[in-house]
Design an enzyme around this catalytic site. Structure first.
Site, PDB file in Angstrom:
ATOM      1  N   ASP A 197       0.866  -1.175   0.000  1.00  0.00           N
ATOM      2  CA  ASP A 197       0.000   0.000   0.000  1.00  0.00           C
ATOM      3  C   ASP A 197       0.904   1.226   0.000  1.00  0.00           C
ATOM      4  OD1 ASP A 197      -2.456   1.462   0.260  1.00  0.00           O
ATOM      5  OD2 ASP A 197      -1.941   1.813   2.351  1.00  0.00           O
ATOM      6  N   GLU A 281      -1.550  -1.204  -5.882  1.00  0.00           N
ATOM      7  CA  GLU A 281      -2.769  -0.568  -6.353  1.00  0.00           C
ATOM      8  C   GLU A 281      -2.435   0.371  -7.501  1.00  0.00           C
ATOM      9  OE1 GLU A 281      -6.488   0.777  -3.597  1.00  0.00           O
ATOM     10  OE2 GLU A 281      -4.488   1.137  -2.812  1.00  0.00           O
ATOM     11  N   ASP A 363      -3.173   0.955   7.296  1.00  0.00           N
ATOM     12  CA  ASP A 363      -2.385   0.719   6.082  1.00  0.00           C
ATOM     13  C   ASP A 363      -2.034  -0.757   5.896  1.00  0.00           C
ATOM     14  OD1 ASP A 363      -2.459   3.454   5.557  1.00  0.00           O
ATOM     15  OD2 ASP A 363      -0.671   3.824   6.769  1.00  0.00           O
TER      16      ASP A 363
END
Ligand code: ZN
Length: 414
Positions: A197, A281, A363
């Protein structure tokens, strides 16, 4: 300076960037070539723009190339014939790619090249000779001297396909020697997968719970850069003082860029070495950079560069990178039971799942969800390696969402 490998048309290429030491005569030839490349780029850009706005037509590669031939016949541009034509054709080629990217909404509109920025010229095989580890460019009689910094690599054994000569704003000369690499080096299986992340507080947080902070020395170098930039702004335009101040800004800039690149290289290399599958991502950095306050933080983080490094390093070492859709609610979904929160404020660093009671670090939980989404893509198959995109059902949410394999997968299975 170091070895740079990148993915290009699914061929893996390796590039060696060396420091050049041209003689004054060679420097003059190169400076003249840079000038010609810049003029060809800028004039062609202006011509394309006029055609687009005046006649509403897009310009293709053949037309732009024909325009280059026409320019060489213009009385005021006759000096274009004095340099090698190879870098001029390459400039047209790069501009074509830049426009395709712009029209496909992948990049900004190509810009005018300034004489104050980095200058470069690209030579393909017909524009240089590489023999026994020496480099001779077109329009030069003697080889260019350069510093070779890889003691265990014999330059005589290399076979570069493209040579890009550049000069940075501090006046340093470089050549980047690019070559095709037949087979990627296969790293031994690591037996682990990771979700990553990317954030602003920490540079990245992994599904293993590791928090990778932005290096402190980077912040210090950035403060230096800002200081020199303010000083330059106070000097009068065109003055010698301003020129000097600009050189200082350029040097500070180079230090920030080098420190950032070093951090990104070390971080990406470690992730690729330790994991067979990496899931990140798709943050659409370009879209987010439109948001001013976030823009500086994001471009400083170098996410785009980090992703490109992960792409070519996973390809090079037979690892796999999966990029999951950025609308995926990775922060608000419980990675233990799949419960989806209605909302989660940005300031909440930890939260407890109302459904299963698990306590989450915001996170780390997001990274775990990213990994789960990536595994779902990975499990559904071999076809990911052929199609650029495929729609998959995620393991954690009940509606289909697109996912993409970030780089060609060179080896099946984890
Ligand atoms: Zn839960």
């Amino acid at each position: 300076m170091g070895t740079i490998t990148f993915c290009y048309d699914s061929n893996v290429r390796t590039a060696y960037k060396v420091r050049l030491c041209p003689t004054p005569e060679q420097a003059a030839v190169l400076n003249r070539t840079f000038g010609c490349v810049r003029v060809v780029w800028n004039r062609t850009l202006a011509w394309r723009r006029a055609r687009y706005h005046g006649e509403c037509v897009k310009t293709n590669f053949t037309q732009a190339n024909a325009y280059l031939t026409a320019m060489k016949a213009f009385d005021d541009l006759a000096w274009l014939n004095e340099v090698s034509s190879v870098p001029l054709h390459q400039a047209i080629r790069h501009q074509q790619v830049a426009f395709s990217n712009f029209f496909a909404d992948r990049a900004r509109h190509p810009r005018h090249k300034s004489r104050n920025g980095r200058q470069s010229a690209e030579y393909t095989r017909s524009g240089f000779r590489w023999r026994d580890g020496t480099l001779t460019l077109a329009k030069m009689n003697v080889p260019l001297a350069f510093v070779w910094s890889w003691p265990d690599v014999d330059p005589a054994a290399l076979d570069p396909t493209t040579v890009t000569v550049s000069k940075d704003p501090c006046g340093r000369w470089y050549a980047s020697l690019a070559m095709d690499v037949a087979d990627p080096e296969q790293a031994p299986a690591a037996g682990a997968a990771v979700g990553v992340d990317l954030g602003v507080t920490d540079f990245a947080v992994t599904s293993d719970g590791e928090k990778i902070a932005n290096p402190r020395h980077l912040a210090r170098r950035e403060r230096n850069l800002a200081h020199y930039q303010r000083r330059m702004a106070r000097k009068q335009r065109g003055s010698a003082n301003r020129g000097e101040a600009r050189a200082k800004v350029a040097r500070a800039h180079r230090k920030v860029a080098a420190a950032r690149a070093d951090f990104l290289h070390k971080t990406s290399t470690r992730l690729v070495r330790d994991h067979d599958l990496i899931v990140i991502e798709d943050l659409n950095v370009r879209g987010m950079v439109g948001n001013r306050p976030l823009a500086k933080a994001i471009s400083d983080c170098g996410w785009g560069a980090f992703r490109r490094m992960l792409e070519y390093k996973t390809a090079k070492h037979g690892r796999r990178l999966i990029v999951v859709d950025r609308w995926f609610p990775s922060s608000k979904t419980c990675s233990a039971c799949g419960h989806l929160l209605a909302s989660l404020s940005l300031s909440a660093r930890t939260w407890q799942c109302p459904s299963c009671g698990t306590r989450h670090d915001r996170d780390v939980n997001a990274a775990k969800n990213i990994l789960a989404a990536g595994r779902a893509v990975s499990a559904c198959g071999a076809d990911v390696r052929h199609s650029g995109s495929s729609r998959v059902r995620s393991a954690v949410k009940q509606e289909p969402r697109p996912a993409r394999a970030g780089a060609p997968v060179l080896r099946r299975g984890e």
